[in-house]
Write a protein that holds these residues in place. Structure first.
Motif, PDB file in Angstrom:
ATOM      1  N   UNK A 369      39.042 130.091  57.880  1.00 23.63           N
ATOM      2  CA  UNK A 369      37.746 129.469  57.646  1.00 23.63           C
ATOM      3  C   UNK A 369      37.829 128.313  56.654  1.00 23.63           C
ATOM      4  N   UNK A 370      38.778 128.382  55.717  1.00 25.71           N
ATOM      5  CA  UNK A 370      38.941 127.264  54.801  1.00 25.71           C
ATOM      6  C   UNK A 370      39.368 126.004  55.529  1.00 25.71           C
ATOM      7  N   UNK A 387      41.539 115.470  47.270  1.00 23.31           N
ATOM      8  CA  UNK A 387      42.128 116.770  46.949  1.00 23.31           C
ATOM      9  C   UNK A 387      41.600 117.881  47.867  1.00 23.31           C
ATOM     10  N   UNK A 388      40.948 117.517  48.956  1.00 18.87           N
ATOM     11  CA  UNK A 388      40.389 118.513  49.865  1.00 18.87           C
ATOM     12  C   UNK A 388      41.506 119.253  50.587  1.00 18.87           C
ATOM     13  N   UNK A 389      41.514 120.575  50.449  1.00 14.52           N
ATOM     14  CA  UNK A 389      42.529 121.394  51.089  1.00 14.52           C
ATOM     15  C   UNK A 389      42.063 122.832  51.198  1.00 14.52           C
ATOM     16  N   UNK A 390      42.946 123.740  51.586  1.00 13.86           N
ATOM     17  CA  UNK A 390      42.541 125.120  51.816  1.00 13.86           C
ATOM     18  C   UNK A 390      43.660 126.082  51.449  1.00 13.86           C
ATOM     19  N   UNK A 391      43.298 127.359  51.431  1.00 16.17           N
ATOM     20  CA  UNK A 391      44.280 128.412  51.218  1.00 16.17           C
ATOM     21  C   UNK A 391      43.702 129.735  51.717  1.00 16.17           C
ATOM     22  N   UNK A 404      38.425 127.000  50.409  1.00 18.88           N
ATOM     23  CA  UNK A 404      38.746 125.584  50.452  1.00 18.88           C
ATOM     24  C   UNK A 404      38.644 125.030  49.041  1.00 18.88           C
ATOM     25  N   UNK A 405      39.345 123.952  48.802  1.00 19.93           N
ATOM     26  CA  UNK A 405      39.479 123.383  47.463  1.00 19.93           C
ATOM     27  C   UNK A 405      39.070 121.923  47.499  1.00 19.93           C
TER      28      UNK A 405
END
Length: 495
Positions: A369-370, A387-391, A404-405
């Motif tokens: 989902x991230x 800096x948009x990313x996920x984990x 998400x970040x």
């Protein structure tokens, strides 16, 4: 908090560089001639005339709105659910913002045009605003993508139109003033869609609402008092970067820069855990950040590597988002005066996921989902956070959770719903253009333009729909307040 303690045993799964599952070949995309795409729009218009979308169709077995909130609460942090409910009690508009699942349920009951796009998923007026592009220019754009998913384009427009009417009622607008606001907003969506339908593909992708240009347009049309309000909003946006965040959220201590406590809204890890546990948690956090790093392009990884972990805190955000697991991470660059705040926010399934008609569902290109949020944001936003990313994390509360970040504050600013009719109409027109651009990028802009035509059938339909949904929202809001009064729901106000 209990959720923070479970971080100690969290196990992480590796985030891979590609969003395409192993072994899956690139999907062949059909390319139709413009005339064929126009015929698709005409067929959709014949199957569901724009005027027919004025009707508010509700599910025959429509669930109790309180039951939906109780269902959502089961996946939220228990200690924060009363805070979420407390924020939703503030007004019918606050309830509307927090009740995205309720409206998704209602949207799923109505017939659709059959033309799909990447939806924002929660396109109410407060989810549009000002933020900085990677080139440090202020843009007006969508800024919330927790519910993004492929689906019928009209669902975003209906959510936006209804939000304008709900907010207009809250501000004491007359029915005529609300009508003008919605009508002008949807007309702008229609006209912008027509413009995008004639543009080259790359020109659509690069289109954006630059705030310098928007500001000049607004200045020429608004009174001096409204221009002053715009100036204040832009100044606030210009001053809301990482340095501003440090001034408000952090302080210099003997151990260096640290996040300030403001319980229960902001709780640093130093207040969550004793020293031995905190060290273990910080080690786990560094591991999580390293996995998040792998979701970034190579050049962004090198940039991120120039920062080191300084502190982390639990943070309560928004209205509908209250109760989701959200942390802020403070990173330090050259020294304590070179900060970077990242927000690590839980990403659950979109409230629209089970409502989208099967024919409009896309084969998923994401595995969590991230990543869904990140990909959806990239498709619908003109310029996304670098800096948009996920984990993905395993072991939190015994479950696998996706996050998400993004930067916590990056020159963001939103125009609040407390506006006069003229100001809200201008804001609505900006939202209409922005939404049309987002839909043109991911959908068939020629078919959509043909469906809308150049008449007022769809804008007029949205005026009627928005009034009808505002009535329903007020009824649901009263049921919600009654549930709190009776003790069925717990609410904590003032936070």
């Amino acid at each position: 908090m209990s959720a923070a303690n479970t971080m100690l045993t969290a196990r992480t799964t590796r985030a891979t560089k590609s969003s395409r599952p192993n072994g899956q070949s690139a999907r062949a995309v059909p390319h139709l001639a413009p005339a064929e795409r126009a015929r698709l729009g005409l067929a959709a218009r014949a199957a569901l005339p724009p005027r027919a979308q004025a009707e508010l169709v509700l599910p025959s077995d429509r669930p109790d709105p309180v039951a939906l909130l109780e269902e959502q609460a089961r996946s939220l942090v228990p200690e924060l659910v009363p805070v979420r409910h407390g924020r939703m009690t503030m007004s019918p508009f606050a309830f509307f913002r927090g009740n995205a699942l309720g409206m998704a349920t209602d949207l799923g009951a109505a017939p659709v045009s059959g033309l799909g796009v990447q939806l924002c998923g929660d396109a109410h007026l407060s989810n549009f605003g000002v933020f900085a592009s990677p080139e440090r220019r202020l843009l007006f754009d969508l800024n919330d993508f927790d519910e993004t998913i492929a689906g019928p384009w009209e669902w975003d427009v209906k959510r936006l139109a209804a939000s304008l009417t709900v907010a207009g009622r809250g501000n004491g607008f007359s029915r005529k003033e609300r009508r003008t606001c919605v009508l002008e907003t949807v007309r702008r969506y229609r006209d912008a869609s027509a413009d995008f339908g004639t543009m080259r593909t790359l020109d659509v992708w690069y289109a954006r609402a630059d705030v310098d240009e928007v500001e000049q347009t607004l200045r020429n049309k608004l009174s001096s008092s409204r221009r002053k309000t715009i100036d204040q909003s832009l100044l606030k946006a210009h001053g809301s970067g990482s340095l501003k965040a440090v001034t408000k959220l952090a302080e210099i201590t003997d151990d260096g820069v640290r996040i300030k406590a403001d319980p229960p809204l902001i709780v640093p890890i130093a207040d969550l855990l004793p020293d031995p546990g905190r060290e273990e948690l910080e080690t786990a956090i560094r591991g999580l950040m390293n996995l998040y790093r792998r979701s970034l392009p190579n050049e962004r990884r090198i940039l991120l590597d120039q920062f080191e972990f300084a502190d982390m805190a639990w943070k309560v955000i928004g209205v509908g988002s209250v109760g989701t697991r959200c942390w802020i991470v403070l990173l330090r660059g050259r020294d304590d005066g070179d900060p970077l705040f990242l927000q690590v926010k839980e990403a659950g399934p979109s409230v629209l996921r089970s409502k989208v008609p099967t024919v409009l569902r896309r084969r998923s290109a994401h595995r969590n989902e991230g990543e869904r949020v990140v990909v959806g944001q990239g498709l619908t936003q003109a310029a996304s956070d670098i800096f948009l990313g996920w984990q993905r994390v395993e072991g939190i509360d015994g479950q696998t959770r996706d996050f998400y970040v993004r930067q916590l504050r990056d020159m963001k600013g939103a125009v609040v719903e407390k506006m006069d009719p003229r100001g809200m109409t201008m804001h609505g027109r900006l939202c209409g253009w922005t939404l049309a651009r987002a839909h043109a990028v991911s959908g068939d802009r020629i078919a959509l333009t043909t469906y809308l035509n150049s008449d007022d059938a769809f804008p007029e339909a949205m005026v009627e729909y928005a009034e009808a949904y505002a009535d329903q929202n007020e009824r649901d809001y009263q049921v919600f307040l009654d549930a709190i009064k009776s003790g069925r729901l717990e609410a904590e106000s003032g936070l």
